[in-house]
Design a protein around this motif. Structure first.
Motif, PDB file in Angstrom:
ATOM      1  N   LEU A  95      -6.499 -20.044 -31.426  1.00  0.00           N
ATOM      2  CA  LEU A  95      -5.505 -19.188 -30.786  1.00  0.00           C
ATOM      3  C   LEU A  95      -5.316 -19.530 -29.307  1.00  0.00           C
ATOM      4  CD1 LEU A  95      -6.475 -15.680 -32.256  1.00  0.00           C
ATOM      5  CD2 LEU A  95      -4.663 -17.227 -33.027  1.00  0.00           C
ATOM      6  N   GLU A  96      -6.180 -20.435 -28.801  1.00  0.00           N
ATOM      7  CA  GLU A  96      -6.178 -20.766 -27.368  1.00  0.00           C
ATOM      8  C   GLU A  96      -6.276 -19.484 -26.539  1.00  0.00           C
ATOM      9  OE1 GLU A  96      -2.698 -23.186 -26.690  1.00  0.00           O
ATOM     10  OE2 GLU A  96      -3.736 -24.993 -27.341  1.00  0.00           O
ATOM     11  N   GLN A  97      -7.249 -18.665 -26.899  1.00  0.00           N
ATOM     12  CA  GLN A  97      -7.389 -17.343 -26.301  1.00  0.00           C
ATOM     13  C   GLN A  97      -8.838 -17.074 -25.917  1.00  0.00           C
ATOM     14  OE1 GLN A  97      -5.203 -13.888 -28.086  1.00  0.00           O
ATOM     15  NE2 GLN A  97      -7.266 -13.134 -28.507  1.00  0.00           N
ATOM     16  N   VAL A  98      -9.019 -16.457 -24.755  1.00  0.00           N
ATOM     17  CA  VAL A  98     -10.340 -16.045 -24.292  1.00  0.00           C
ATOM     18  C   VAL A  98     -10.296 -14.556 -23.990  1.00  0.00           C
ATOM     19  CG1 VAL A  98     -12.132 -16.305 -22.534  1.00  0.00           C
ATOM     20  CG2 VAL A  98     -10.844 -18.317 -23.295  1.00  0.00           C
ATOM     21  N   THR A  99     -11.194 -13.805 -24.628  1.00  0.00           N
ATOM     22  CA  THR A  99     -11.314 -12.369 -24.359  1.00  0.00           C
ATOM     23  C   THR A  99     -12.577 -12.142 -23.540  1.00  0.00           C
ATOM     24  OG1 THR A  99     -10.210 -11.816 -26.443  1.00  0.00           O
ATOM     25  CG2 THR A  99     -11.476 -10.070 -25.379  1.00  0.00           C
ATOM     26  N   ILE A 100     -12.449 -11.409 -22.446  1.00  0.00           N
ATOM     27  CA  ILE A 100     -13.585 -11.133 -21.562  1.00  0.00           C
ATOM     28  C   ILE A 100     -13.806  -9.630 -21.528  1.00  0.00           C
ATOM     29  CG2 ILE A 100     -14.567 -11.439 -19.250  1.00  0.00           C
ATOM     30  CD1 ILE A 100     -12.471 -13.655 -18.801  1.00  0.00           C
ATOM     31  N   GLN A 101     -15.036  -9.221 -21.752  1.00  0.00           N
ATOM     32  CA  GLN A 101     -15.348  -7.796 -21.662  1.00  0.00           C
ATOM     33  C   GLN A 101     -16.716  -7.615 -21.036  1.00  0.00           C
ATOM     34  OE1 GLN A 101     -14.881  -7.063 -25.911  1.00  0.00           O
ATOM     35  NE2 GLN A 101     -17.079  -6.747 -26.098  1.00  0.00           N
ATOM     36  N   PRO A 102     -16.946  -6.481 -20.361  1.00  0.00           N
ATOM     37  CA  PRO A 102     -18.270  -6.237 -19.779  1.00  0.00           C
ATOM     38  C   PRO A 102     -19.333  -6.221 -20.870  1.00  0.00           C
ATOM     39  CG  PRO A 102     -16.658  -4.662 -18.957  1.00  0.00           C
ATOM     40  CD  PRO A 102     -16.004  -5.378 -20.095  1.00  0.00           C
ATOM     41  N   LEU A 103     -20.512  -6.694 -20.537  1.00  0.00           N
ATOM     42  CA  LEU A 103     -21.607  -6.695 -21.501  1.00  0.00           C
ATOM     43  C   LEU A 103     -21.945  -5.271 -21.893  1.00  0.00           C
ATOM     44  CD1 LEU A 103     -23.840  -8.297 -23.001  1.00  0.00           C
ATOM     45  CD2 LEU A 103     -25.283  -7.944 -20.992  1.00  0.00           C
ATOM     46  N   ASP A 104     -21.892  -4.999 -23.179  1.00  0.00           N
ATOM     47  CA  ASP A 104     -22.262  -3.695 -23.721  1.00  0.00           C
ATOM     48  C   ASP A 104     -23.717  -3.784 -24.138  1.00  0.00           C
ATOM     49  OD1 ASP A 104     -22.657  -1.380 -25.130  1.00  0.00           O
ATOM     50  OD2 ASP A 104     -20.734  -1.447 -26.155  1.00  0.00           O
TER      51      ASP A 104
END
Length: 209
Positions: free
Chosen positions: A96-105
């Protein structure tokens, strides 16, 4: 009054051994996990429905450095990389040429890598632990103490005190089973392994906590 006293004594007599066994399981699991600072392995992962039918399978490599750092690379049937630097988690989907970034849970129930990279005390605080042994295999069954979890049950199996198998069951009965091979306990892993460089041209999605 005598009847009440007898019933109370009987209840305590039943509960006390169960509580002791649970404490023993949690203590044993902590003793196995606490010395684990870094871990590297290849893995075979299967997702099974409630009847045991295989829905999906994948394989790849993983590295972790406790607490909170990991790299999980799925090589087939599709590529995917999940990296935690201890603060943020990066999910890269090359197709998808996609990067999802989220805070470490830091809740230990959300992914296998986070489950393993957390502190042993967090794990045993979040779950009730029971233990079974068959030969050199020790299996720990963990059930969550609270409702805020993605999994209804976790099973961790150690072979000769080395983690080799992990199974998670959700509320629908679907199971994620992961077998670890080529295991390295406490290898030297460069910190650059847990740094993710966002590819040029990738769509970036940032999620807040």
């Amino acid at each position: 009054m005598k009847l009440k006293t007898s019933l109370m004594a009987l209840t305590l007599a039943v509960i006390t051994p169960l509580a002791a066994a649970a404490n023993e399981g949690a203590e044993r699991l902590s003793r196995l996990l606490e010395p684990l600072n870094t871990y590297a392995a290849t893995f075979e992962q299967q997702i099974l429905d409630s009847s045991g039918q295989r829905l999906q399978e994948a394989h790849g490599q993983m590295w972790l450095s406790r607490p909170g750092k990991f790299r999980w690379e799925v090589e087939a049937p599709y590529q995917q990389v999940v990296v935690s630097d201890g603060d943020d988690v990066y999910l890269h989907d090359p197709d998808l040429e996609q990067v999802t970034i989220q805070p470490l849970d830091t809740r230990v129930t959300h992914t296998p890598a986070l489950l393993l990279s957390g502190r042993a005390s967090e794990l045993t605080d979040s779950y009730r632990v029971s233990r079974q042994q068959q030969g050199s295999a020790e299996t720990f069954t963990l059930t969550p103490r609270g409702a805020d979890t993605l999994f209804e049950e976790l099973k961790m199996t150690f072979y000769s005190e080395r983690l080799g198998y992990l199974q998670m069951t959700d509320s629908t009965g679907q199971r994620t089973a992961i077998e670890f091979n080529d295991v390295e306990y406490n290898p030297s892993i460069d910190d650059s392994r847990f740094v993710f460089d966002i590819p040029d041209g990738a769509d970036v999605i940032r999620e807040s906590r």
